[in-house]
Design a protein around this motif. Structure first.
Motif, PDB file in Angstrom:
ATOM      1  N   ILE A 256       8.416   1.844  -5.179  1.00  0.00           N
ATOM      2  CA  ILE A 256       7.314   1.797  -5.969  1.00  0.00           C
ATOM      3  C   ILE A 256       7.131   1.480  -7.377  1.00  0.00           C
TER       4      ILE A 256
ATOM      5  N   THR B 182       3.676   8.174  -1.389  1.00  0.00           N
ATOM      6  CA  THR B 182       5.713   7.868  -1.518  1.00  0.00           C
ATOM      7  C   THR B 182       6.021   8.989  -0.639  1.00  0.00           C
TER       8      THR B 182
ATOM      9  N   LEU C 211       0.659   5.188  -9.864  1.00  0.00           N
ATOM     10  CA  LEU C 211       1.977   5.475  -9.069  1.00  0.00           C
ATOM     11  C   LEU C 211       1.471   6.960  -9.454  1.00  0.00           C
ATOM     12  N   THR C 212       1.000   7.229  -9.843  1.00  0.00           N
ATOM     13  CA  THR C 212       0.740   9.250 -10.453  1.00  0.00           C
ATOM     14  C   THR C 212      -0.682   9.183 -10.796  1.00  0.00           C
TER      15      THR C 212
ATOM     16  N   HIS D 229       9.986   7.214  -4.218  1.00  0.00           N
ATOM     17  CA  HIS D 229       9.019   7.027  -4.922  1.00  0.00           C
ATOM     18  C   HIS D 229       9.692   5.201  -6.181  1.00  0.00           C
TER      19      HIS D 229
ATOM     20  N   ASN E 138       0.154   3.295  -5.483  1.00  0.00           N
ATOM     21  CA  ASN E 138       0.574   3.842  -4.975  1.00  0.00           C
ATOM     22  C   ASN E 138      -0.696   4.262  -3.241  1.00  0.00           C
TER      23      ASN E 138
END
Length: 307
Positions: free
Chosen positions: A109, A125, A5-6, A106, A122
């Motif tokens: 997600i 976003t 996601l990050t 964000h 991801n």
């Protein structure tokens, strides 16, 4: 099981491992060797935001790895039309082996991932675009500018800026961010990056003078001034970003061997001049191609984490 996601959620070693895997897969592909490491696996691709590079790279990548990709837009599924995110997550993750989402908030997600039984990626976003940074760093390695990098990011304090902050903070290179007043980076993201930089040794500087940021940099990068969903602000942003175009005069301030990066699409004559984009076209379009290879490395890596 891991989600992507990050970059904040990954160690330096894990990020480099994913990039190295992408480079290996790319080398094999160029030699005509197709690694079918995701044979019979299915990737669900959920698009609330449209994209050229994200769809083509993930769909092609999954095919080359022996799997199958499903394109799902707002018109194809009930997500966003009454069905809760958690219900969609439970259903799709029970049928597919991996999910890629390109969306606005964000938090959406994050919620999807919390209810998913399979890895969630991801694809972009409004807060982060981590898959792009995998491709960017892969390109830096290939062009010999990853070691002792000094990166100057010129433009809006957006999801690309946030992602550069995460990458620099994790890998430990110098990042200078120049934004117009009123378009600075997110304070919470900056604080997170500065905290992580204490461990990695990264040097992070934020400012409003693009020339100061570019001076001596080995990488100069930018992004569109008005992202998807900001079309109504476009005219005002063009005025506010005056002096922030990366052109020949600005690039002259960078290191003599500096490379220019852009995540694309590029609006020539706004954030970058036609002259610079064309003179660095080999790098920029290699960077675009590397979305395919970096994401293949990522998908294989995530699949291996599931055992």
């Amino acid at each position: 099981m891991r989600h992507f996601l990050t970059l904040k959620d990954f160690t330096k070693e894990e990020i480099l491992e994913i990039v190295d895997l992408g480079l290996k897969i790319k080398k094999d592909l160029k030699a005509g060797v197709y690694n079918k490491e995701l044979q019979n696996k299915t990737l669900a691709m959920i698009f609330e935001k449209s994209s050229t590079r994200t769809r083509v790279s993930f769909e092609t990548g999954m095919f080359q790895l022996g799997g199958h990709a499903l394109f799902l837009s707002n018109r194809d599924i009930h997500l966003g039309r009454g069905e809760p995110v958690k219900d969609t997550a439970r259903v799709i993750s029970s049928m597919c082996d991996m999910v890629m989402i390109r969306t606005f908030e964000h938090s959406m997600i994050e919620e999807f991932a919390s209810y998913s039984k399979v890895p969630v990626i991801n694809g972009l976003t409004d807060s982060f675009h981590p898959v792009q940074l995998l491709a960017d760093y892969m390109t830096m390695i290939e062009y010999g500018v990853a070691q002792n990098a000094v990166v100057a990011y010129i433009g809006d304090g957006n999801n690309m800026t946030n992602s550069w902050l995460m990458l620099a903070a994790k890998l430990g290179f110098e990042l200078r961010i120049a934004t117009p007043k009123g378009y600075e980076v997110d304070g919470d993201v900056l604080r997170d990056a500065l905290d992580m930089a204490k461990e990695s040794g990264a040097v992070i500087k934020v400012m409003n003078d693009p020339k100061e940021a570019v001076r001596g940099a080995t990488i100069v990068t930018t992004d569109t001034w008005a992202s998807m969903g900001q079309e109504d602000e476009k005219e005002q942003r063009i005025k506010d970003f005056e002096g922030f175009m990366v052109d020949g005069l600005m690039m002259c301030l960078a290191d003599q061997k500096a490379k220019f990066l852009h995540c694309l699409p590029a609006y020539r004559g706004q954030e970058v001049s036609d002259e610079i984009l064309e003179s660095h076209a080999d790098v920029v379009f290699s960077e675009a191609e590397n979305r395919l290879h970096a994401q293949k490395g990522l998908m294989v890596w995530l699949d291996k984490q599931r055992g």
